[in-house]
Design a protein around this motif. Structure first.
Motif, mmCIF file in Angstrom:
data_model
loop_
_atom_site.group_PDB
_atom_site.id
_atom_site.type_symbol
_atom_site.label_atom_id
_atom_site.label_comp_id
_atom_site.label_asym_id
_atom_site.label_seq_id
_atom_site.Cartn_x
_atom_site.Cartn_y
_atom_site.Cartn_z
ATOM 1 N N ASP A 226 0.809 -1.093 -0.080
ATOM 2 C CA ASP A 226 0.027 -0.033 -0.019
ATOM 3 C C ASP A 226 0.946 1.131 -0.036
ATOM 4 O O ASP A 226 2.051 1.167 0.442
ATOM 5 C CB ASP A 226 -0.897 -0.139 1.374
ATOM 6 N N ASP B 13 -0.251 5.302 0.719
ATOM 7 C CA ASP B 13 -0.598 6.159 1.759
ATOM 8 C C ASP B 13 -0.660 5.686 3.122
ATOM 9 O O ASP B 13 -1.388 4.819 3.379
ATOM 10 C CB ASP B 13 -2.065 6.812 1.474
ATOM 11 N N THR C 124 1.427 3.829 4.485
ATOM 12 C CA THR C 124 2.319 2.686 4.527
ATOM 13 C C THR C 124 3.916 2.834 4.027
ATOM 14 O O THR C 124 4.673 3.178 4.852
ATOM 15 C CB THR C 124 1.658 1.395 3.746
ATOM 16 N N ASP D 184 -1.922 -0.651 5.955
ATOM 17 C CA ASP D 184 -2.328 0.026 7.205
ATOM 18 C C ASP D 184 -3.681 0.318 7.757
ATOM 19 O O ASP D 184 -4.016 0.559 8.584
ATOM 20 C CB ASP D 184 -1.500 1.434 7.259
ATOM 21 N N SER D 185 -4.537 -0.171 6.533
ATOM 22 C CA SER D 185 -5.913 -0.049 6.751
ATOM 23 C C SER D 185 -6.718 -1.146 6.204
ATOM 24 O O SER D 185 -6.205 -1.832 5.635
ATOM 25 C CB SER D 185 -6.320 1.414 5.799
ATOM 26 N N ASP E 157 -6.522 -2.606 3.297
ATOM 27 C CA ASP E 157 -5.221 -3.662 2.780
ATOM 28 C C ASP E 157 -5.702 -4.972 3.288
ATOM 29 O O ASP E 157 -4.787 -5.863 2.851
ATOM 30 C CB ASP E 157 -4.437 -2.964 3.649
#
Ligand SMILES: [Mg+2]
Length: 280
Positions: free
Chosen positions: A13, A15, A17, A212-213, A216
């Motif tokens: 990823d 943004d 990350t 991070d989200s 993902d």
């Protein structure tokens, strides 16, 4: 311990990350990135960004060997792009219905001007123009209540779409996910590699994925080694998913990326390129 004879591929990823949540810089990950390049490990960007944004980013630095944009909706390798949809018409129709149903004003990247996107994201106007070139996903610009989010999810589901939460936005997209796109990219990488070697044997990869989200998670689930990058400015991080080989990076953003990738490469390759060792 992973077999060392297998090639490695890294899916990341961007943004929050590989790129810092606030500055969009990947500078802190440079040592690990240099090592990835030196080992000829394919590095694939997997992002909610558009292909226009990813290609522009890659043009300057040639960081990535392949690009997956719009949360898995578009896949580009060696200049050949595959589109997985959904259609622009479907996205627009679903978004219009959501706009009518929720109780807050609702704009989106496909409907507002690049000036508004720039203001929402902190991107330059040129970057915002590239961010607006969306084909199969649409980040919503709104301040929803939990009820609005639930309503929007319900409507999205009726259209067989998803509403996924990235670092900043709820994005209307799917049903393609980052995980499905990662699988398809691995097939394409294997074909590319077997064409190169000419022996017809399909290359199998040990896969590392970093994110991070919640959007993902499908990608992290597909990977042999999953790395969760902690959210910046948050004190505690709990695991986002169940995975038999999940690592949580020690820092947010590119600092965490650098530490996690270096540690994994130390484990599964014999190439400790620690600069302190080399230059000490
Ligand atoms: Mg992210």
């Amino acid at each position: 311990m992973m077999p060392q004879s297998r090639a490695i591929a890294i899916f990341t990823d961007l943004d929050g990350t590989l790129l810092d949540h606030d500055t969009y810089s990947w500078e802190a990950a440079r040592p690990a990135l240099d090592r990835v390049k030196l080992l000829s490990i394919p590095l694939i960007a997997v992002s909610s960004k558009t292909l226009a944004e990813l290609e522009y980013l890659n043009q300057a630095v040639h960081l990535f060997d392949g690009l997956i944009g719009e949360n898995g909706g578009v896949i580009s390798l060696n200049g050949v792009t595959e589109h997985y949809g959904p259609s622009e018409e479907k996205i627009d129709a679903a978004r219009t219905q959501i706009k009518e149903a929720v109780h807050v004003p609702l704009g989106s990247f496909r409907t507002v001007s690049p000036e508004v996107i720039a203001a929402e994201t902190g991107l330059s106007l040129e970057d915002a123009t590239r961010a607006a070139q969306r084909h199969c996903s649409d980040p919503l610009i709104w301040q929803p209540t939990a009820k609005d989010v639930a309503t929007a999810r319900e409507i999205a589901a009726k259209w067989s779409l998803n509403l996924v939460k990235g670092g900043r936005f709820h994005t209307l997209c799917g049903p393609a996910s980052k995980g499905q796109a990662m699988k398809r990219m691995l097939e394409r990488l294997a074909v590319k590699q077997s064409n190169k070697t000419g022996n017809g044997a399909a290359q199998r990869y040990t896969t590392i994925a970093l994110g991070d989200s919640p959007n993902d998670i499908p990608m992290l689930q597909e990977a042999d080694i999953a790395v969760q990058i902690p959210t910046k400015h948050r004190v505690r991080t709990s695991p986002m998913l169940d995975h038999s080989n999940l690592r949580i990076a020690p820092h947010a953003g590119p600092d965490g990326w650098n530490a996690a990738v270096n540690a994994i490469l130390d484990e599964i390759t014999n190439t400790n390129k620690n600069s302190e060792v080399l230059h000490g």
